[in-house]
Design an enzyme around this catalytic site. Structure first.
Site, short mmCIF file in Angstrom:
data_model
loop_
_atom_site.label_atom_id
_atom_site.label_comp_id
_atom_site.label_asym_id
_atom_site.label_seq_id
_atom_site.Cartn_x
_atom_site.Cartn_y
_atom_site.Cartn_z
N SER A 170 0.85 -1.19 0.00
CA SER A 170 0.00 0.00 0.00
C SER A 170 0.88 1.23 0.00
O SER A 170 2.01 1.22 0.50
CB SER A 170 -0.89 0.02 1.26
OG SER A 170 -1.52 1.27 1.42
N ILE A 202 -8.00 3.42 -4.84
CA ILE A 202 -8.60 2.52 -5.82
C ILE A 202 -10.09 2.39 -5.52
O ILE A 202 -10.49 2.24 -4.36
CB ILE A 202 -7.94 1.12 -5.77
CG1 ILE A 202 -6.42 1.24 -5.93
CG2 ILE A 202 -8.54 0.21 -6.83
CD1 ILE A 202 -5.94 1.87 -7.23
N LYS A 208 2.23 -2.79 6.36
CA LYS A 208 2.54 -2.73 4.93
C LYS A 208 4.00 -2.36 4.69
O LYS A 208 4.61 -2.82 3.72
CB LYS A 208 1.60 -1.75 4.23
CG LYS A 208 0.14 -2.21 4.18
CD LYS A 208 -0.01 -3.53 3.43
CE LYS A 208 -1.47 -3.90 3.24
NZ LYS A 208 -1.63 -5.17 2.48
N TYR A 240 -1.86 -0.38 10.22
CA TYR A 240 -1.90 -0.83 8.83
C TYR A 240 -0.63 -0.41 8.08
O TYR A 240 -0.01 -1.22 7.39
CB TYR A 240 -3.14 -0.24 8.16
CG TYR A 240 -3.31 -0.55 6.70
CD1 TYR A 240 -3.86 -1.76 6.29
CD2 TYR A 240 -2.95 0.38 5.71
CE1 TYR A 240 -4.04 -2.05 4.95
CE2 TYR A 240 -3.12 0.09 4.38
CZ TYR A 240 -3.67 -1.12 4.00
OH TYR A 240 -3.84 -1.40 2.66
N ALA A 241 -0.23 0.85 8.27
CA ALA A 241 0.96 1.36 7.58
C ALA A 241 2.21 0.61 8.02
O ALA A 241 3.07 0.28 7.20
CB ALA A 241 1.10 2.85 7.82
N ALA A 242 2.31 0.34 9.31
CA ALA A 242 3.48 -0.38 9.81
C ALA A 242 3.54 -1.78 9.23
O ALA A 242 4.62 -2.27 8.83
CB ALA A 242 3.43 -0.45 11.34
#
Length: 245
Positions: free
Chosen positions: A140, A185, A157, A153-155
């Site tokens: 992502s 998206i 990904k 979530y960022a960590a």
């Protein structure tokens, strides 16, 4: 031209918008498809849409956070089709939560699904990957930039990006390993974000949301012979938002 005739795809998180586009594209180009998702009824219904005779497709329940589920999915794929030519890890969880309000359970759940799940599926598949096979991990833009109210979530990904590069080193030359980092998206996940930040679309150089099919096309390219000298890379699919912001 991309041709997956006789090739075996194992796709996790197969009932999501991007994943369904991936499955449709691979199936259309001849692949044998093993589709897994936590939503067993949903993924089996989708499989019947693709292949009413259920000859070239197998649909299974898989909890990405559970290592044994990954092993069962791989075993079923190998039992039915003999090997794995392409593994696409797309299972994910995306929920709003500030770090200051985040529980340990919420942190661990996100890491378990979004990062551990990739590890479980890749590790289980490795002994059964065919010569010239490919892994594509769905990462992502958040893994590159961070994300407000989505630190877990960022960590995860970000970890997927590093895991991808490490696997590329370990599995070459037999198997290529790459990642795809989607941006905004079309689909249910992005709508709440656009509602909060409508400026994101005009700030995107392409001035629109991407489509699941546009992500699927990049995944298919990376799994095809057209990308046979590409490994350890991440391709952004975000209409230029990453460089513009």
């Amino acid at each position: 031209m991309i041709d997956f005739s006789g090739k075996v795809l194992l796709l996790t998180g197969a009932n999501g918008a991007i994943s369904r586009a991936v499955a449709r594209l691979f199936f259309r180009h001849g692949a044998l498809c093993v589709l897994t998702d936590l939503d067993e009824d949903g993924v089996k219904g989708f499989a019947r849409e693709l292949d009413p005779d259920v000859v070239r497709i197998l649909a299974l329940r898989q909890d990405a956070a559970v290592a044994e589920d990954a092993e069962r999915a791989v075993d079923a794929a190998v039992e039915k089709f003999g090997r794995i030519d392409a593994l696409v890890t797309a299972a994910g969880l995306y929920r709003d939560r500030l770090v200051s309000e985040m529980s340990e359970a919420e942190w661990r759940q996100s890491i378990a699904i979004n990062l551990d799940g990739v590890f479980h599926s890749c590790r289980a598949a490795i002994p059964h990957l065919a010569e010239g096979s490919a892994i594509v991990n769905i990462a992502s833009m958040a893994g590159h930039r961070g994300s407000y109210a989505h630190a877990h979530y960022a960590a995860a990904k970000g970890g997927v990006l590093s895991l991808t590069r490490s696997l590329a080193l370990e599995l070459a030359p037999r198997t290529r390993v790459n990642a795809v980092s989607p941006g905004l998206i079309e689909g249910p996940m992005v709508q709440p974000l656009i509602a909060k930040k409508p400026e994101l679309i005009p700030n995107t150089p392409m001035k629109r949301l991407g489509t699941p099919e546009e992500v699927a096309g990049v995944v298919a390219f990376l799994c095809s012979d057209l990308a046979r000298f590409v490994t350890g890379e991440t391709i952004h699919v975000n209409g230029g938002l990453h460089i513009a912001s």
